[in-house]
Design a protein around this motif. Structure first.
Motif, short mmCIF file in Angstrom:
data_model
loop_
_atom_site.label_atom_id
_atom_site.label_comp_id
_atom_site.label_asym_id
_atom_site.label_seq_id
_atom_site.Cartn_x
_atom_site.Cartn_y
_atom_site.Cartn_z
N ALA A 154 -1.14 -16.98 1.63
CA ALA A 154 -0.08 -17.91 1.24
C ALA A 154 0.09 -19.01 2.27
O ALA A 154 0.33 -20.17 1.92
N SER A 155 -0.05 -18.65 3.55
CA SER A 155 0.06 -19.63 4.64
C SER A 155 -0.99 -19.29 5.68
O SER A 155 -1.27 -18.13 5.95
N SER A 156 -1.57 -20.32 6.27
CA SER A 156 -2.55 -20.13 7.33
C SER A 156 -2.15 -21.00 8.53
O SER A 156 -1.35 -21.93 8.39
N ARG A 201 0.26 -13.62 9.41
CA ARG A 201 0.76 -12.29 9.80
C ARG A 201 2.28 -12.23 9.73
O ARG A 201 2.85 -11.14 9.60
N ALA A 202 2.95 -13.37 9.78
CA ALA A 202 4.38 -13.37 9.48
C ALA A 202 4.61 -12.98 8.02
O ALA A 202 5.58 -12.29 7.69
N SER A 203 3.71 -13.41 7.14
CA SER A 203 3.78 -12.99 5.74
C SER A 203 3.50 -11.49 5.61
O SER A 203 4.12 -10.80 4.79
N PHE A 204 2.56 -10.99 6.39
CA PHE A 204 2.25 -9.56 6.41
C PHE A 204 3.49 -8.75 6.79
O PHE A 204 3.81 -7.72 6.18
N MET A 205 4.21 -9.20 7.79
CA MET A 205 5.37 -8.45 8.28
C MET A 205 6.58 -8.59 7.36
O MET A 205 7.39 -7.67 7.23
N VAL A 221 7.04 -20.72 3.64
CA VAL A 221 8.20 -21.57 3.42
C VAL A 221 9.49 -20.77 3.53
O VAL A 221 10.56 -21.32 3.87
N ASN A 222 9.42 -19.45 3.30
CA ASN A 222 10.61 -18.61 3.34
C ASN A 222 10.77 -17.83 4.64
O ASN A 222 11.91 -17.57 5.05
N HIS A 223 9.68 -17.46 5.29
CA HIS A 223 9.87 -16.80 6.59
C HIS A 223 9.95 -17.80 7.74
O HIS A 223 10.41 -17.46 8.83
N GLY A 224 9.53 -19.04 7.52
CA GLY A 224 9.79 -20.11 8.47
C GLY A 224 8.74 -20.34 9.54
O GLY A 224 8.69 -21.42 10.12
N ALA A 225 7.90 -19.34 9.83
CA ALA A 225 6.96 -19.44 10.95
C ALA A 225 5.61 -19.94 10.44
O ALA A 225 4.66 -19.17 10.26
#
Length: 486
Positions: A45-47, A53-57, A63-67
């Protein structure tokens, strides 16, 4: 369930032999795929590393986890409801642990990227070296095997191990690279394409392959010919093969413990790697196919059928949701991922008809991918050369060489509508959030290589025309600074 998640940095699916690659780079990964399901349409979704890995966690889009970048503006991990322990937006690892799973990671990622949120929810965190991601796969597996010998027969654990190979620089033993010298390399890029790329002047381009002075013998100094490219891809494939052998050691350990048929395996990556696409070599610098397309292999007892595959589109956050579903937990309402467990069990049908992805470390881009088309909107090109809007026919042009947006305005309009709709869904008034991509656009994607630093590098190499081009693009008056919509 016993779950082992092998997270491989910078791994392209089309360089694994189980995905049809002619070089036998991955016999041990192939053996897992033979007993499970291979997914052809998995995307980040994001690279690159930190956003993925923020998406993994978190189970959420960038866009939603911000990092969405590695540090500075746009890198702040976002806690909805102001609480990292929210039941609506839980960390994946904490959610599993609360359900009785032992959660264990062997990874130096949090140390390398100063990502303290990565440490949330694990029973055990093994950083195993102080090399911050510069360790090879054998150094990781040396530590994993004793853990398996002591704990592998237990029930209900989620063991995550991260292998940095084949992230550049390709530091595998040189013989692993040299073994491919008599095996034909991929046909792309051709000698003609490489010749055209000699005019490129951005980081990791043909003439500026390295941003460091020291690099291993597995890599060429420049890409001035097919011979140079072959050396580069030999190093990349060698790193994959060396990493694959370490996975073989894990399989042998499980066999000795007599639990090899009990373990659920998930093998994937955080992002891919450009190997000549868009003139970029050995880097993950954009929201393009070569960077966002991931391998995904899942083998699970009593779930997957041997040697099966699924060709539909899905996100890496869907993998997290599916694991959650597999262990019998509800998917948290705040996650963006959806479970594809029915597909894993062999059910047919479309899971997602298109994906929206983004990148904000080296460029600021969002992309829309469906079965045939790949649309990219560039908001800030950084040091790279991208059209402001691009459209690629992936059936005819898998390496994204020809922007056909002028020939297909109706397709571009539909893809842009999908992008705008996605942004509204994720940044609408009810969420009351600032788009983290805009935070990066304001300051520019100048992280590992800055604009001034690169201009100085070009000056030392007498690339004065390239300097003039950058200075014209980024001159300080407001009108020129807004060329890419900042």
């Amino acid at each position: 369930m016993k779950i082992i998640y092998i997270d491989i940095d910078s791994l392209r699916p089309d360089h694994l032999s189980c995905y049809g690659y002619k070089r036998k780079t991955s016999p041990y990964i192939d053996s897992i795929a033979e007993k499970g399901m291979r997914f052809d349409g998995c995307y980040a979704a994001s690279s690159p590393c930190l956003p993925s890995r923020a998406s993994f966690m978190s189970g959420r889009y960038g866009v939603n986890h911000g990092a969405i970048t590695h540090w500075g503006p746009g890198s702040d991990f976002y806690y909805p409801e102001g609480d990292g322990h929210s039941t609506k937006y839980p960390f994946f690892t904490r959610y599993l642990r609360e359900a009785g799973y032992e959660t264990v990671t062997f990874s130096s990622f949090g140390d390398r990227h100063h990502a303290w949120w990565y440490f949330a929810g694990w029973n055990e965190v093994h950083t195993h070296t102080m090399q911050e991601g510069n360790e090879n796969a054998n150094e990781v597996v040396d530590k994993v095997i004793p853990w398996l010998e002591d704990n592998g027969k237990n029930d209900n654990y989620f063991l995550h191990l991260q292998l940095w190979d084949p992230h550049t620089l390709y530091t595998c033993p040189v013989e692993y690279a040299e073994q491919w010298q008599d095996h034909p390399a991929p046909s792309f890029p051709s000698e003609e394409v490489i010749k055209k790329q000699q005019n490129d002047s951005f980081p990791r381009s043909a003439n500026f392959l390295h941003t460091v002075d020291n690099f291993p013998d597995t890599m060429p100094r420049k890409i001035n010919s097919r011979k140079d490219y072959e050396k580069l891809v030999n190093g990349y494939d060698g790193a994959i093969n060396f990493m694959d052998e370490q996975i073989g050691r894990i399989l042998e350990t499980l066999k000795k413990l007599e639990i090899d048929d009990e373990v659920t395996f998930v093998i994937s990556a955080d992002h891919g790697e450009s190997l000549g696409e868009h003139g970029i070599y050995g880097e993950h610098a954009s929201a393009t196919e070569s960077v966002h397309h991931l391998p995904l292999i899942i083998k699970s007892p009593n779930v997957t059928q041997p040697n099966s595959d699924y060709k539909g589109l899905l996100y890496n956050v869907d993998v997290i949701a599916t694991i959650t579903d597999m262990v019998g937990l509800d998917i948290p309402l705040g996650w963006d991922g959806k479970s594809f467990l029915p597909r894993l069990k062999g059910e047919k049908g479309t899971f997602r008809d298109h994906l929206v992805m983004d990148h904000a470390l080296y460029t600021c881009q969002r992309a829309v991918r469906d079965e045939k088309w790949y649309y990219i909107r560039t908001y800030h090109p950084g040091l790279y050369k991208f059209d402001q809007v691009s459209l690629y026919n992936m059936e005819d042009d898998p390496y994204q060489q020809e922007n056909v947006i002028a020939e297909h305005p109706e397709v571009a309009k539909e893809m842009d509508h999908r992008l705008m709709e996605w942004q509204q869904e994720n940044l609408g008034v009810n969420l009351n959030r600032v788009d983290p991509l805009q935070e990066v656009i304001k300051t520019g994607p100048w992280k590992y290589v800055t604009l001034d630093g690169w201009i100085e590098h070009l000056r030392k190499n007498n690339w004065f025309a390239a300097i003039e081009e950058l200075e014209a693009l980024y001159k300080e008056d407001d009108e020129a600074a807004s060329v890419y919509g900042s």
